[in-house]
Design an enzyme around this catalytic site. Structure first.
Site, PDB file in Angstrom:
ATOM      1  N   ASP A 239       1.850   3.859   2.862  1.00 37.13           N
ATOM      2  CA  ASP A 239       0.829   4.765   2.307  1.00 37.13           C
ATOM      3  C   ASP A 239       1.453   5.941   1.537  1.00 37.13           C
ATOM      4  O   ASP A 239       1.599   5.860   0.325  1.00 37.13           O
ATOM      5  CB  ASP A 239      -0.111   5.264   3.415  1.00 37.13           C
ATOM      6  CG  ASP A 239      -1.521   5.558   2.914  1.00 37.13           C
ATOM      7  OD1 ASP A 239      -1.787   5.371   1.726  1.00 37.13           O
ATOM      8  OD2 ASP A 239      -2.372   5.971   3.731  1.00 37.13           O
ATOM      9  N   ASP A 240       1.772   7.020   2.232  1.00 34.14           N
ATOM     10  CA  ASP A 240       2.367   8.209   1.602  1.00 34.14           C
ATOM     11  C   ASP A 240       3.574   8.647   2.434  1.00 34.14           C
ATOM     12  O   ASP A 240       3.487   9.623   3.201  1.00 34.14           O
ATOM     13  CB  ASP A 240       1.332   9.341   1.542  1.00 34.14           C
ATOM     14  CG  ASP A 240       0.092   8.939   0.757  1.00 34.14           C
ATOM     15  OD1 ASP A 240       0.147   8.982  -0.483  1.00 34.14           O
ATOM     16  OD2 ASP A 240      -0.913   8.555   1.386  1.00 34.14           O
TER      17      ASP A 240
ATOM     18  N   HIS B  54       0.866  -1.195   0.000  1.00 31.40           N
ATOM     19  CA  HIS B  54       0.000   0.000   0.000  1.00 31.40           C
ATOM     20  C   HIS B  54       0.895   1.236   0.000  1.00 31.40           C
ATOM     21  O   HIS B  54       1.340   1.696   1.046  1.00 31.40           O
ATOM     22  CB  HIS B  54      -0.907  -0.035   1.237  1.00 31.40           C
ATOM     23  CG  HIS B  54      -1.925   1.062   1.294  1.00 31.40           C
ATOM     24  ND1 HIS B  54      -3.140   0.934   1.917  1.00 31.40           N
ATOM     25  CD2 HIS B  54      -1.915   2.334   0.806  1.00 31.40           C
ATOM     26  CE1 HIS B  54      -3.826   2.059   1.830  1.00 31.40           C
ATOM     27  NE2 HIS B  54      -3.090   2.942   1.154  1.00 31.40           N
TER      28      HIS B  54
ATOM     29  N   GLU C 168     -11.129   3.548   6.245  1.00 32.23           N
ATOM     30  CA  GLU C 168     -10.057   4.417   6.730  1.00 32.23           C
ATOM     31  C   GLU C 168     -10.730   5.533   7.541  1.00 32.23           C
ATOM     32  O   GLU C 168     -10.520   5.661   8.732  1.00 32.23           O
ATOM     33  CB  GLU C 168      -9.246   4.999   5.549  1.00 32.23           C
ATOM     34  CG  GLU C 168      -8.121   5.941   5.980  1.00 32.23           C
ATOM     35  CD  GLU C 168      -7.392   6.605   4.806  1.00 32.23           C
ATOM     36  OE1 GLU C 168      -7.939   6.630   3.685  1.00 32.23           O
ATOM     37  OE2 GLU C 168      -6.274   7.123   5.031  1.00 32.23           O
TER      38      GLU C 168
ATOM     39  N   HIS D  13      -9.633   1.254  -0.969  1.00 32.55           N
ATOM     40  CA  HIS D  13      -9.538   1.861   0.353  1.00 32.55           C
ATOM     41  C   HIS D  13     -10.948   1.834   0.945  1.00 32.55           C
ATOM     42  O   HIS D  13     -11.901   2.294   0.304  1.00 32.55           O
ATOM     43  CB  HIS D  13      -9.105   3.317   0.265  1.00 32.55           C
ATOM     44  CG  HIS D  13      -7.652   3.542  -0.044  1.00 32.55           C
ATOM     45  ND1 HIS D  13      -7.010   2.965  -1.096  1.00 32.55           N
ATOM     46  CD2 HIS D  13      -6.717   4.311   0.594  1.00 32.55           C
ATOM     47  CE1 HIS D  13      -5.735   3.368  -1.106  1.00 32.55           C
ATOM     48  NE2 HIS D  13      -5.537   4.189  -0.093  1.00 32.55           N
TER      49      HIS D  13
ATOM     50  N   HIS E 156       1.259   4.914  -2.340  1.00 39.15           N
ATOM     51  CA  HIS E 156       0.900   5.805  -3.441  1.00 39.15           C
ATOM     52  C   HIS E 156       2.197   6.441  -3.918  1.00 39.15           C
ATOM     53  O   HIS E 156       2.832   7.176  -3.149  1.00 39.15           O
ATOM     54  CB  HIS E 156      -0.081   6.883  -2.971  1.00 39.15           C
ATOM     55  CG  HIS E 156      -1.328   6.308  -2.354  1.00 39.15           C
ATOM     56  ND1 HIS E 156      -2.492   6.142  -3.068  1.00 39.15           N
ATOM     57  CD2 HIS E 156      -1.585   5.835  -1.103  1.00 39.15           C
ATOM     58  CE1 HIS E 156      -3.414   5.604  -2.279  1.00 39.15           C
ATOM     59  NE2 HIS E 156      -2.889   5.403  -1.087  1.00 39.15           N
TER      60      HIS E 156
HETATM   61  N1  HPA Z   1      -6.335   7.652   1.620  1.00 39.99           N
HETATM   62  C1  HPA Z   1      -7.104   7.938   0.566  1.00 39.99           C
HETATM   63  N2  HPA Z   1      -6.607   8.386  -0.567  1.00 39.99           N
HETATM   64  C2  HPA Z   1      -5.293   8.550  -0.664  1.00 39.99           C
HETATM   65  C3  HPA Z   1      -4.453   8.269   0.376  1.00 39.99           C
HETATM   66  C4  HPA Z   1      -5.007   7.802   1.590  1.00 39.99           C
HETATM   67  O1  HPA Z   1      -4.320   7.539   2.590  1.00 39.99           O
HETATM   68  N3  HPA Z   1      -3.203   8.552  -0.038  1.00 39.99           N
HETATM   69  C5  HPA Z   1      -3.287   8.959  -1.315  1.00 39.99           C
HETATM   70  N4  HPA Z   1      -4.556   8.970  -1.696  1.00 39.99           N
HETATM   71 ZN    ZN Z   2      -3.685   4.854   0.722  1.00 45.00          ZN
END
Ligand code: HPA
Ligand code: ZN
Length: 336
Positions: free
Chosen positions: A278-279, A17, A200, A197, A19
């Site tokens: 994630d990021d 996971h 969250e 997703h 991006h």
């Molecule tokens: N959640 C939803 N969209 C996203 C995320 C995330 O953590 N990171 C990049 N796009």
């Molecule tokens: Zn994500």
């Protein structure tokens, strides 16, 4: 108690996971802005980092879409992906399945082909240079329309040999999985893997929709599933993997205190949880930092850390041959 920091650093890891646009570090953001003659609303790298204070998902997304504006040419996407691979190689990541957001680029006039060519050229080189295997998953921006997602899927089909699956990201609340049922059915008919997703920020019902309506093969985040006992048991019985992102959860305030992160509960409830970043450029850490954060806060045992690494291998979409190879590498590491 023995300190497992070095054990975590050396552990062969799989990322499921990530991006790729979220791996854009402020330094590279400035370099690319200069290269492409783009004015950034920040004067320095420090100023950019200071802006990374989020109270919810949308705060982050606003700055994330602004940041990716510096990505214009194929070389920009190559450099972005190469920087990520270099970084994770130093953290002993051996396989990665990366997301990209084509609509974040095509809506700015950057061609789909430019994006996919830059990313996959870097991934091919990353395999040769670092031995990291990889797959690519294309995400639909859920705040945009179903029609836009369908158009994006059509645009992607000529590159199907380089795209393993589709996912769903961006603003979750108000954009339930049901909005994309037809797009996911079409992607499945094309033989693509499906992830989304869900849970969250959104409620457990969104996770149920992702399972029942989108027919996902893997669940991204899924944290709020724990609010529903029936759903939690269903996920455990299915053995479906959850791609959990600890530092992301902390930064986006789903989890206010790392010691309250649900990962331990997930493992105790037999959920197939994995650790991911994630990021990483926005949330303060790549794979090792994410493992360390939960290890330290939740007092995870060596066995639990091994389970998390093994779950990552099992939940990946790579070939059985590659999985066997990775399991061997993990077993030889943990038995040392
Ligand atoms: N959640 C939803 N969209 C996203 C995320 C995330 O953590 N990171 C990049 N796009
Ligand atoms: Zn994500």
């Amino acid at each position: 108690m023995t300190d497992l920091t070095a054990f975590i650093e050396g552990l062969p890891k799989v990322e499921l996971h990530l991006h790729i646009e979220g791996s854009l570090e402020p330094e590279l953001m400035f370099d690319l802005a200069k290269r492409n003659n783009i004015d950034l609303p920040f004067k320095s790298v420090e100023e950019v980092r200071a802006a990374y204070e989020f109270t919810e998902l949308q705060d982050f997304l606003d700055i994330y879409y602004q940041g990716m504006g510096v990505l214009q040419t194929e070389q920009d996407f190559y450099d972005l992906t190469d920087a990520y691979l270099k970084k994770i190689h130093s953290q002993n990541v051996i396989h990665t399945e990366i997301f990209f957001d084509p609509q974040g680029h095509t809506e700015r006039g950057v061609a789909f082909e430019t994006v996919i060519n830059g990313i996959t050229r870097a991934l091919d080189d990353g395999c040769k240079n670092y031995g990291i295997s990889s797959e690519v998953i294309m995400c639909f921006l859920r705040h945009l329309s179903e029609e836009d997602a369908l158009k994006t899927l059509e645009e992607a089909l000529p590159f199907k040999d380089r795209i393993l699956g589709v996912g769903l990201d961006s603003s979750e609340l108000g954009h339930p999985p049901s909005k994309f049922q037809r797009v996911f059915a079409k992607a499945k008919a094309e033989g693509l893997k499906l992830v989304a997703h869900a849970g969250e920020e959104g409620p457990p019902e969104y996770v149920t929709e992702a399972l029942d309506l989108l027919k996902i093969d893997r669940l991204d985040h899924g944290n709020r599933s724990l609010e529903n006992e029936v759903l939690t048991k269903r996920l455990a019985d299915m053995g479906i993997a959850l791609t959990v992102c600890p530092l992301s959860n902390y930064k986006l305030a789903g989890v206010t205190d790392m010691t309250k992160h649900p990962l331990k509960t997930m493992l105790d409830k037999n959920l197939n949880a994995t650790i991911n970043s994630d990021d990483p450029a926005y949330f303060g850490g790549y794979m090792t930092e994410n493992y360390l954060a939960v290890y330290e806060a939740l007092d995870l045992s060596r066995e639990e850390l091994e389970t998390l690494a093994e779950n990552g291998i099992n939940a990946s979409f790579c070939s059985e041959a590659r999985k066997t190879e990775m399991r061997k590498q993990l077993n030889s590491y943990v038995s040392q």
